[in-house]
Design a protein around this motif. Structure first.
Motif, PDB file in Angstrom:
ATOM      1  N   ILE A  87       0.960  -1.091   0.043  1.00 18.70           N
ATOM      2  CA  ILE A  87      -0.074   0.419  -0.033  1.00 18.70           C
ATOM      3  C   ILE A  87       0.806   1.056  -0.036  1.00 18.70           C
ATOM      4  CG2 ILE A  87      -2.118   1.068   1.280  1.00 18.70           C
ATOM      5  CD1 ILE A  87      -2.181  -1.695   0.646  1.00 18.70           C
ATOM      6  N   ARG A 173      -5.712   4.831  11.960  1.00 22.07           N
ATOM      7  CA  ARG A 173      -5.460   3.932  11.778  1.00 22.07           C
ATOM      8  C   ARG A 173      -4.736   3.091  12.565  1.00 22.07           C
ATOM      9  NH1 ARG A 173      -1.004   5.845   7.565  1.00 22.07           N
ATOM     10  NH2 ARG A 173      -1.792   6.896   6.420  1.00 22.07           N
ATOM     11  N   ASP A 227      -3.083   2.302   5.688  1.00 21.29           N
ATOM     12  CA  ASP A 227      -3.967   3.131   5.299  1.00 21.29           C
ATOM     13  C   ASP A 227      -5.354   2.378   3.403  1.00 21.29           C
ATOM     14  OD1 ASP A 227      -6.458   4.500   5.489  1.00 21.29           O
ATOM     15  OD2 ASP A 227      -5.349   6.469   5.097  1.00 21.29           O
ATOM     16  N   ALA A 228      -5.305   0.358   3.645  1.00 20.48           N
ATOM     17  CA  ALA A 228      -5.627   0.456   2.590  1.00 20.48           C
ATOM     18  C   ALA A 228      -7.088   0.561   1.771  1.00 20.48           C
ATOM     19  CB  ALA A 228      -4.983  -1.230   2.851  1.00 20.48           C
ATOM     20  N   SER A 229      -7.294   0.122   1.238  1.00 18.38           N
ATOM     21  CA  SER A 229      -8.754   0.995   0.684  1.00 18.38           C
ATOM     22  C   SER A 229      -9.226  -1.155   1.152  1.00 18.38           C
ATOM     23  CB  SER A 229      -9.189   1.160  -0.614  1.00 18.38           C
ATOM     24  OG  SER A 229      -8.549   0.019  -1.624  1.00 18.38           O
ATOM     25  N   ALA A 230     -10.493  -0.687   0.746  1.00 16.87           N
ATOM     26  CA  ALA A 230     -11.428  -1.886   0.868  1.00 16.87           C
ATOM     27  C   ALA A 230     -10.975  -3.195  -0.093  1.00 16.87           C
ATOM     28  CB  ALA A 230     -13.025  -1.662   0.768  1.00 16.87           C
ATOM     29  N   GLN A 232      -8.004  -3.189  -1.562  1.00 13.03           N
ATOM     30  CA  GLN A 232      -6.615  -3.296  -1.637  1.00 13.03           C
ATOM     31  C   GLN A 232      -6.937  -4.268  -0.701  1.00 13.03           C
ATOM     32  OE1 GLN A 232      -4.948   0.252  -1.598  1.00 13.03           O
ATOM     33  NE2 GLN A 232      -3.948   0.178  -2.525  1.00 13.03           N
TER      34      GLN A 232
END
Lengths: 365, 365
Positions: A87, A173, A227-230, A232
């Motif tokens: 990420i 986070r 801080d990954a997205s859904a 990812q």
């Protein structure tokens, strides 16, 4: 058809993809060195803290340090950093920031191993005495030694949370990371319970006990902290689930066919313990009544002779149980590799995950 | 000179101060009701979570819920809220915000009690079977039951951290709260170790094992979460330290002279267990050789008869050990009361601490 040859081909192919991405081969060693340094400093600080608080607490800290530093592949630390780097491109800074969380997961593992060894009556771990055995020697009584081991586990768990609580991430986070850590802990304890109960659903045990905190948990934790997205996270879970299963299948193969000098466990260990491994489950469906009765007679028999263990090992090989487990392992590895193709992840991180996968398949302990 | 009469006078005096401050006598009940409601909802959520994850995990959640909801004075919850209200005047909102942290401390206690009872081979707790005994009955084997109890303790500890992690406080205060919780956990485990080792310094054991998470920890945690100043924390620690000792001295008196129907433990429990209580320590210095030999013969003898236990109880009374412990208790209570006079704390919170002190002295279990 030699299945081990297929595994080797897959490994080479993964390594190829990795090298095409131009990733330094030293990153794994860097992560391991950084995490080991962090662990060493945690133990030094905790030791001083313990000596200040009580005349005997340092003995428990030393027992944890001894187990933690004597071995361990730091696969989970590597998984946290790989997840982070899928990420975030922050190389050096990322390693510094992720070190606390990686060390926390290593301490979580120490706590789990301490309890696991006592629950399974395992005398050895990582080529030395398990913690309850070491502490029974120290305090001279089995129940007292076991109690001291449980307390050492408590302190290891406490130290893991302290590291997690001090990890340098922005509040939101960090909060997500803590929630992921809590969930991982919950799952692994549930998995250990099913394992002790000899539950029939071996896949569920693997999913909860090994999958949770070996691959899924660490990779997800590293990614969340970056801080990954859904989307990812979904891709990373599609990779992690089959890797967790592959890890456990490899563990089962090593526990029965592994080299004693590498695994650090006595020969035929899993058979003597009567472990409900994937090998045994496959054999049960493949064997005739007579051979199955033979298997059941030796399985879980602590007094089984070397000749008997050798006989069962050969039965597991000849009946095709070993080959079936190796096929399943190869399938899971291929599935994990496919999950990374075209995933919305940074190439360096993906290369790291591929290397992690190779390390899991190639490991001999 | 009747020392119990002095204690009664002190209690009345504390209650007097409390009523002069016009504090509602219902606040303790409100805290208890709110925390019990929070715990009940945590167990309901965890139970569902467990059933979703594994076919057997709910059995462990039920064992924790059974122990936690069967009894418990919620003294620690009351202490958290009193600490909070020494700094913040937010009455209703404070109770809502503090409920998660208070419930976390109650779950920390459940985890500690589960381990403690197994380590001490205690069969009963809060008027019912201890968790390892209940789970041994359920799973039919002592080692398996003990392992399941340790896992139940792990889940209780994990649930405590989940609550702590979800508590609604601003990031910096929440971080301080987590650090305080970690320190409390560290100290109580160190205290348990010394207790099991039969360490000679009983005061240090009390300071670490009971003091940390019964009064000092909870009061400090509540105050930190309300953003206490250094001077306020110092005043609260000057109150909490002697109260922690008083709590333990009361515990020792109850463990030997307490009414079986109230304490929920069998008669002469502490003597049979050979507990190194303040009473025994005082008796050793007061008794002649013959009586001391008699004490040593019965102490820690699991097979001691009711007549022998009665004899030792009388020896502890006649030699003056009981009177000495009661004097020390009264001194600590007076010291704690003095620490509150003129302290830079809000009057409502101070009144709550005085009531907490009375509850600790007056309790019969």
């Amino acid at each position: 058809l030699d299945l081990r040859a297929i595994l080797r081909v897959i490994c080479v192919w993964q390594r190829d993809l990795r090298e095409r991405n131009g990733l330094s081969n030293h990153w794994t060693e860097q992560v391991i060195a950084r995490v080991n340094a962090r662990l060493a400093s945690v133990f030094a600080i905790k030791r001083e803290h313990a000596q200040h608080a009580s005349p005997h607490a340092a003995e428990l800290i030393d027992a944890i340090a001894e187990l933690t530093m004597r071995g361990g592949k730091r696969l989970r630390s590597v998984a946290v950093y790989a997840g982070f780097r899928c990420i975030s491109s922050a190389e050096e800074q990322g390693l510094e920031r992720i070190a606390d969380v990686a060390a926390a997961i290593e301490l979580l593992q120490s706590y789990l191993l301490i309890q696991d060894d006592w629950m399974d009556d395992d005398d050895e771990r990582r080529g030395g005495p398990s913690v309850h055995v070491a502490l029974t020697r120290r305090y001279g009584q089995a129940k007292l030694g076991a109690s001291m081991a449980i307390l050492a586990g408590d302190l290891a768990m406490g130290a893991a949370f302290e590291l997690l609580h001090g990890a340098p991430f922005p509040p939101l986070r960090a909060a997500e990371g803590r929630a992921a850590f809590d969930e991982m802990h919950f799952e692994v304890v549930c998995g250990q319970q099913l394992d002790l109960l000899g539950h029939a659903d071996v896949s569920l045990i693997h999913h909860l006990k090994t999958g949770s905190y070996t691959v899924r948990g660490p990779v997800g934790l590293g990614a969340l902290l970056a801080d990954a997205s859904a989307a990812q996270l979904t891709a990373l879970m599609q990779f992690s689930r089959p890797v967790g299963i592959a890890f456990q299948l490899r563990d089962d193969l090593l526990g029965t066919f592994g080299d004693v000098r590498s695994t650090g466990k006595p020969a035929g260990h899993d058979l003597r313990e009567g472990k409900n491994t994937a090998l045994v489950a496959e054999a049960r469906s493949l064997l005739g009544d007579e051979a199955r009765a033979r298997l059941d007679a030796v399985l879980g028999n602590q007094a089984a002779t070397a000749a008997e263990l050798k006989e069962i090992t050969e039965i597991l090989e000849k009946c095709g149980a070993r080959a079936r487990v190796e096929t399943r392992l190869a399938e899971r590895v291929a599935e994990a590799g496919r999950a990374l193709d075209g995933a919305p992840l940074l190439p360096d991180g993906v290369a790291m995950l591929r290397e992690l996968l190779s390390r899991i398949i190639e490991r001999d302990r």
